[in-house]
Scaffold this active site. Structure first.
Site, PDB file in Angstrom:
ATOM      1  N   ASN A   9       2.553 -30.133 -47.588  1.00 45.32           N
ATOM      2  CA  ASN A   9       1.515 -29.103 -47.466  1.00 45.32           C
ATOM      3  C   ASN A   9       0.912 -28.869 -48.851  1.00 45.32           C
ATOM      4  O   ASN A   9       1.519 -28.232 -49.698  1.00 45.32           O
ATOM      5  CB  ASN A   9       2.129 -27.812 -46.916  1.00 45.32           C
ATOM      6  CG  ASN A   9       1.129 -26.670 -46.851  1.00 45.32           C
ATOM      7  OD1 ASN A   9      -0.077 -26.878 -46.939  1.00 45.32           O
ATOM      8  ND2 ASN A   9       1.628 -25.458 -46.689  1.00 45.32           N
ATOM      9  N   LYS A  11      -1.543 -27.049 -49.599  1.00 44.16           N
ATOM     10  CA  LYS A  11      -2.077 -25.693 -49.722  1.00 44.16           C
ATOM     11  C   LYS A  11      -3.506 -25.758 -50.295  1.00 44.16           C
ATOM     12  O   LYS A  11      -4.237 -26.696 -50.008  1.00 44.16           O
ATOM     13  CB  LYS A  11      -1.135 -24.812 -50.538  1.00 44.16           C
ATOM     14  CG  LYS A  11       0.289 -24.811 -49.956  1.00 44.16           C
ATOM     15  CD  LYS A  11       1.184 -23.793 -50.578  1.00 44.16           C
ATOM     16  CE  LYS A  11       2.562 -23.851 -49.911  1.00 44.16           C
ATOM     17  NZ  LYS A  11       3.466 -22.796 -50.420  1.00 44.16           N
ATOM     18  N   GLU A  96       2.167 -17.833 -45.366  1.00 41.84           N
ATOM     19  CA  GLU A  96       1.015 -17.408 -46.157  1.00 41.84           C
ATOM     20  C   GLU A  96      -0.157 -17.037 -45.257  1.00 41.84           C
ATOM     21  O   GLU A  96      -0.949 -16.141 -45.594  1.00 41.84           O
ATOM     22  CB  GLU A  96       0.638 -18.511 -47.143  1.00 41.84           C
ATOM     23  CG  GLU A  96       1.685 -18.673 -48.237  1.00 41.84           C
ATOM     24  CD  GLU A  96       1.669 -20.014 -48.935  1.00 41.84           C
ATOM     25  OE1 GLU A  96       2.507 -20.216 -49.834  1.00 41.84           O
ATOM     26  OE2 GLU A  96       0.835 -20.880 -48.567  1.00 41.84           O
ATOM     27  N   SER A 216      10.997 -24.349 -51.226  1.00 31.40           N
ATOM     28  CA  SER A 216      11.473 -24.900 -52.500  1.00 31.40           C
ATOM     29  C   SER A 216      12.293 -26.170 -52.309  1.00 31.40           C
ATOM     30  O   SER A 216      13.343 -26.351 -52.931  1.00 31.40           O
ATOM     31  CB  SER A 216      12.273 -23.843 -53.279  1.00 31.40           C
ATOM     32  OG  SER A 216      11.451 -22.736 -53.601  1.00 31.40           O
TER      33      SER A 216
END
Length: 255
Positions: A9, A11, A96, A216
Site C-alpha cells: 500500500n 498510500k 486511515e 509496521s
C-alpha cells in the site's frame, strides 16, 4: 492450502515518474518469487502507468479505495467500473480511511458488495485503536467490524471460492514502528476473525479466507509473522516504497 499474499500500500506517495522507477526495480525481484500472490496498490493517479508496466507479469494491481456507486455526482471518487478497468484488487476500510475520511462499517459493507459485483477482490482492513487495545476491547471491535462489514454478502459466498481477503491491522501499529507480536496477531486472527467468519459463513469458509497481518511489517520481522499458520501474508505500508524491502518481505512469505 491458502496461497499467501503480500500487498504493498503506497498510500499518498509517488508521482507517475517515481512509480515507474519503483515498479521497474520491483518487477525482476517479484517475478522470481513463486507461490506468493503479489499485489501493488499505488495512488489512483498512478494506476494507468503502473498497469502498463505490470502487463505480462504475474504481479497484480490494486486500488487504495473505491466508492460503491457506479457513476454520478460524487466529486473526487472513483467507481467500481473505473477500478475494474485496471485492477484486480481494492483496499477497503483501511484505518486511515476510517479515521480521516469518516469510513464506517456500513460504508465498508457497501464497498465490499460493489467490489464483488465487479469481480474485484477486496482486501478488507480491520483492527483496533490504541485506546481500544488498552481497554481490552480488541475482540469486540474486530468482531463487529467483520460482522457488520460482511453482513451484506452472507448468501453470496460458497465454500471452495472465497473472493475476499482480510487484513488485520492493529491501528496502533500502523506507521508507528511498533508491530504487534506474532502471538497476539495469530490469536486475534484465529479466535476473533476466523471465529466470527465461522459464525457467519461456516467453519469451512472461515478456514479458506486468507487473512493478512499489517502494521509496521518490515524485512526483519516479516518471516516471524508469516511463519505462523494463521497469517497468510501481509499488507505492507512504508516498506513497500523501497524495492529491496518489499522484495525481501515477499520472499519471506514463500510457503
Amino acid at each position: 492450502m491458502r496461497k499467501p499474499i503480500v500487498a504493498g500500500n503506497w498510500k499518498m506517495n509517488l508521482t507517475i515518474a517515481e512509480s515507474r522507477q519503483l515498479v521497474s526495480e520491483l518487477i525482476p525481484g517479484l517475478e522470481s518469487i513463486e507461490g506468493v500472490e503479489k499485489v501493488i496498490c499505488p495512488p489512483a493517479t498512478d494506476l494507468l502507468a503502473v498497469a502498463a508496466l505490470l502487463e505480462g507479469t504475474d504481479i497484480k494491481l490494486g486500488a487504495q479505495n473505491m466508492y460503491w456507486e457506479m457513476s454520478g455526482a460524487y466529486t473526487g471518487e472513483i467507481s467500481p467500473p473505473m477500478v475494474a478497468e485496471y485492477c484486480q484488487y481494492v483496499i477497503i476500510g483501511h484505518s486511515e480511511r476510517r479515521k480521516y475520511f469518516g469510513e464506517t462499517d456500513e460504508t465498508v459493507s457497501l464497498k465490499i458488495q460493489a467490489a464483488l459485483a465487479h469481480d474485484i477482490t477486496p482486501i478488507v482492513c480491520v483492527g483496533e485503536t490504541l485506546e481500544e487495545y488498552e481497554a481490552n476491547q480488541t475482540a469486540s471491535v474486530v468482531a463487529r467490524q467483520v460482522r457488520d462489514g460482511f453482513a451484506g454478502i452472507i448468501d453470496q459466498i460458497e465454500a471452495g471460492f472465497v473472493p475476499f481477503v482480510i487484513a488485520y491491522e492493529p491501528v496502533w501499529a500502523i506507521g508507528t514502528g511498533r508491530a504487534s507480536t506474532r502471538e497476539n496477531a495469530s490469536a486475534v486472527i484465529s479466535k476473533v476473525i476466523r471465529k466470527t467468519l465461522a459464525e457467519m459463513f461456516g467453519q469451512e469458509i472461515a478456514e479458506e479466507v486468507r487473512v493478512l497481518y499489517g502494521g509496521s511489517v518490515k524485512g526483519d520481522n516479516a518471516a516471524e509473522f508469516f511463519d505462523d499458520p494463521q497469517i497468510d501474508g501481509g499488507l505492507v505500508g512504508g516498506a513497500s516504497l523501497k524495492s529491496s524491502d518489499f522484495i525481501a518481505i515477499t520472499q519471506a512469505a514463500i510457503p
